[in-house]
Design a protein around this motif. Structure first.
Motif, PDB file in Angstrom:
ATOM      1  N   ASP A   1       0.802  -1.228   0.000  1.00  0.00           N
ATOM      2  CA  ASP A   1       0.000   0.000   0.000  1.00  0.00           C
ATOM      3  C   ASP A   1       0.834   1.278   0.000  1.00  0.00           C
ATOM      4  O   ASP A   1       0.315   2.357  -0.275  1.00  0.00           O
ATOM      5  CB  ASP A   1      -0.945   0.010   1.200  1.00  0.00           C
ATOM      6  CG  ASP A   1      -2.127  -0.931   1.025  1.00  0.00           C
ATOM      7  OD1 ASP A   1      -2.452  -1.273  -0.131  1.00  0.00           O
ATOM      8  OD2 ASP A   1      -2.727  -1.333   2.035  1.00  0.00           O
ATOM      9  N   ALA A   2       2.118   1.179   0.279  1.00  0.00           N
ATOM     10  CA  ALA A   2       2.969   2.375   0.301  1.00  0.00           C
ATOM     11  C   ALA A   2       3.070   3.035  -1.068  1.00  0.00           C
ATOM     12  O   ALA A   2       3.358   4.228  -1.151  1.00  0.00           O
ATOM     13  CB  ALA A   2       4.357   2.021   0.817  1.00  0.00           C
ATOM     14  N   VAL A   3       2.812   2.298  -2.162  1.00  0.00           N
ATOM     15  CA  VAL A   3       2.913   2.900  -3.500  1.00  0.00           C
ATOM     16  C   VAL A   3       1.968   4.084  -3.663  1.00  0.00           C
ATOM     17  O   VAL A   3       2.237   5.004  -4.435  1.00  0.00           O
ATOM     18  CB  VAL A   3       2.681   1.867  -4.624  1.00  0.00           C
ATOM     19  CG1 VAL A   3       3.758   0.791  -4.617  1.00  0.00           C
ATOM     20  CG2 VAL A   3       1.288   1.252  -4.554  1.00  0.00           C
ATOM     21  N   VAL A   4       0.883   4.099  -2.907  1.00  0.00           N
ATOM     22  CA  VAL A   4      -0.096   5.188  -2.993  1.00  0.00           C
ATOM     23  C   VAL A   4       0.528   6.524  -2.586  1.00  0.00           C
ATOM     24  O   VAL A   4       0.110   7.588  -3.052  1.00  0.00           O
ATOM     25  CB  VAL A   4      -1.339   4.845  -2.135  1.00  0.00           C
ATOM     26  CG1 VAL A   4      -2.335   5.996  -2.091  1.00  0.00           C
ATOM     27  CG2 VAL A   4      -2.003   3.581  -2.666  1.00  0.00           C
ATOM     28  N   ALA A   5       1.550   6.496  -1.767  1.00  0.00           N
ATOM     29  CA  ALA A   5       2.201   7.731  -1.323  1.00  0.00           C
ATOM     30  C   ALA A   5       2.810   8.510  -2.478  1.00  0.00           C
ATOM     31  O   ALA A   5       3.000   9.717  -2.379  1.00  0.00           O
ATOM     32  CB  ALA A   5       3.280   7.415  -0.290  1.00  0.00           C
ATOM     33  N   ALA A   6       3.112   7.838  -3.578  1.00  0.00           N
ATOM     34  CA  ALA A   6       3.772   8.499  -4.710  1.00  0.00           C
ATOM     35  C   ALA A   6       2.804   9.026  -5.755  1.00  0.00           C
ATOM     36  O   ALA A   6       3.239   9.542  -6.790  1.00  0.00           O
ATOM     37  CB  ALA A   6       4.761   7.535  -5.362  1.00  0.00           C
ATOM     38  N   LEU A   7       1.515   8.940  -5.514  1.00  0.00           N
ATOM     39  CA  LEU A   7       0.550   9.472  -6.475  1.00  0.00           C
ATOM     40  C   LEU A   7       0.633  10.991  -6.521  1.00  0.00           C
ATOM     41  O   LEU A   7       0.698  11.656  -5.486  1.00  0.00           O
ATOM     42  CB  LEU A   7      -0.875   9.048  -6.103  1.00  0.00           C
ATOM     43  CG  LEU A   7      -1.183   7.562  -6.241  1.00  0.00           C
ATOM     44  CD1 LEU A   7      -2.597   7.280  -5.747  1.00  0.00           C
ATOM     45  CD2 LEU A   7      -1.013   7.098  -7.676  1.00  0.00           C
ATOM     46  N   ALA A   8       0.625  11.534  -7.721  1.00  0.00           N
ATOM     47  CA  ALA A   8       0.666  12.990  -7.899  1.00  0.00           C
ATOM     48  C   ALA A   8      -0.688  13.593  -7.543  1.00  0.00           C
ATOM     49  O   ALA A   8      -1.726  12.931  -7.638  1.00  0.00           O
ATOM     50  CB  ALA A   8       1.024  13.320  -9.337  1.00  0.00           C
ATOM     51  N   GLY A   9      -0.675  14.839  -7.115  1.00  0.00           N
ATOM     52  CA  GLY A   9      -1.896  15.591  -6.880  1.00  0.00           C
ATOM     53  C   GLY A   9      -2.683  15.202  -5.651  1.00  0.00           C
ATOM     54  O   GLY A   9      -3.897  15.403  -5.607  1.00  0.00           O
ATOM     55  N   GLN A  10      -2.015  14.685  -4.648  1.00  0.00           N
ATOM     56  CA  GLN A  10      -2.717  14.301  -3.427  1.00  0.00           C
ATOM     57  C   GLN A  10      -3.266  15.537  -2.719  1.00  0.00           C
ATOM     58  O   GLN A  10      -2.592  16.550  -2.636  1.00  0.00           O
ATOM     59  CB  GLN A  10      -1.767  13.581  -2.477  1.00  0.00           C
ATOM     60  CG  GLN A  10      -1.252  12.272  -3.001  1.00  0.00           C
ATOM     61  CD  GLN A  10      -0.233  11.657  -2.054  1.00  0.00           C
ATOM     62  OE1 GLN A  10      -0.417  11.686  -0.847  1.00  0.00           O
ATOM     63  NE2 GLN A  10       0.832  11.122  -2.616  1.00  0.00           N
ATOM     64  N   ASP A  11      -4.487  15.406  -2.227  1.00  0.00           N
ATOM     65  CA  ASP A  11      -5.093  16.466  -1.422  1.00  0.00           C
ATOM     66  C   ASP A  11      -5.405  15.884  -0.052  1.00  0.00           C
ATOM     67  O   ASP A  11      -6.354  15.119   0.099  1.00  0.00           O
ATOM     68  CB  ASP A  11      -6.361  16.981  -2.088  1.00  0.00           C
ATOM     69  CG  ASP A  11      -7.021  18.105  -1.301  1.00  0.00           C
ATOM     70  OD1 ASP A  11      -6.479  18.527  -0.249  1.00  0.00           O
ATOM     71  OD2 ASP A  11      -8.083  18.568  -1.740  1.00  0.00           O
ATOM     72  N   THR A  12      -4.590  16.207   0.912  1.00  0.00           N
ATOM     73  CA  THR A  12      -4.796  15.674   2.262  1.00  0.00           C
ATOM     74  C   THR A  12      -5.708  16.576   3.087  1.00  0.00           C
ATOM     75  O   THR A  12      -5.913  16.325   4.265  1.00  0.00           O
ATOM     76  CB  THR A  12      -3.448  15.502   2.997  1.00  0.00           C
ATOM     77  OG1 THR A  12      -2.848  16.787   3.154  1.00  0.00           O
ATOM     78  CG2 THR A  12      -2.521  14.577   2.230  1.00  0.00           C
ATOM     79  N   GLY A  13      -6.222  17.620   2.475  1.00  0.00           N
ATOM     80  CA  GLY A  13      -7.114  18.526   3.188  1.00  0.00           C
ATOM     81  C   GLY A  13      -6.419  19.306   4.286  1.00  0.00           C
ATOM     82  O   GLY A  13      -7.053  19.868   5.154  1.00  0.00           O
TER      83      GLY A  13
END
Length: 119
Positions: free
Chosen positions: A45-57
């Motif tokens: 699941d760590a691969v999700v950390a590298a997604l561009a355009g993350q909005d963590t609010g």
């Protein structure tokens, strides 16, 4: 030059292991200290950390931004191809400096690393 390999498995949000890994990696790149070689391999699941355009609010540190900063500083970052495929993310956009890799890549990195850390 000492070489460090970080292997991240944990989900990027809702669990602090990935955040702790990236904070430690950033601390190793302190310009006042001896330079190091830094490599990060993200799997599961760590691969999700590298997604561009993350909005963590704004509620938490953006791990994508942290990865991009490490890459700008010279860190090599690879994302497990099999893990991305399992999550339907092979064609997703990734942060600058992150590339798709394989277990053969991380195995080669392990052979040359002075220190291996897993999170």
């Amino acid at each position: 030059m000492k070489s460090f390999l970080f292997i991240l498995n944990a989900s990027p949000y809702g669990h602090e292991a990935s955040l702790s890994a990236l904070r430690l990696a950033a601390a190793l790149t302190d310009p006042e200290a001896e330079p190091v070689s830094l490599r990060l391999f993200l799997m599961s699941d760590a691969v999700v950390a590298a997604l561009a355009g993350q909005d963590t609010g704004g509620s938490t540190q953006n791990l994508g931004d942290m990865l991009a900063e490490l890459a700008r500083g010279g860190a090599e970052i690879r994302l497990c191809r099999t893990c991305l495929a399992a999550r339907g993310l092979l064609d997703a956009g990734f942060v600058p400096g992150a590339a798709i890799g394989t277990l053969a890549d991380v195995a080669g990195w392990m052979r040359t690393a002075d220190q291996i850390l897993t999170f």
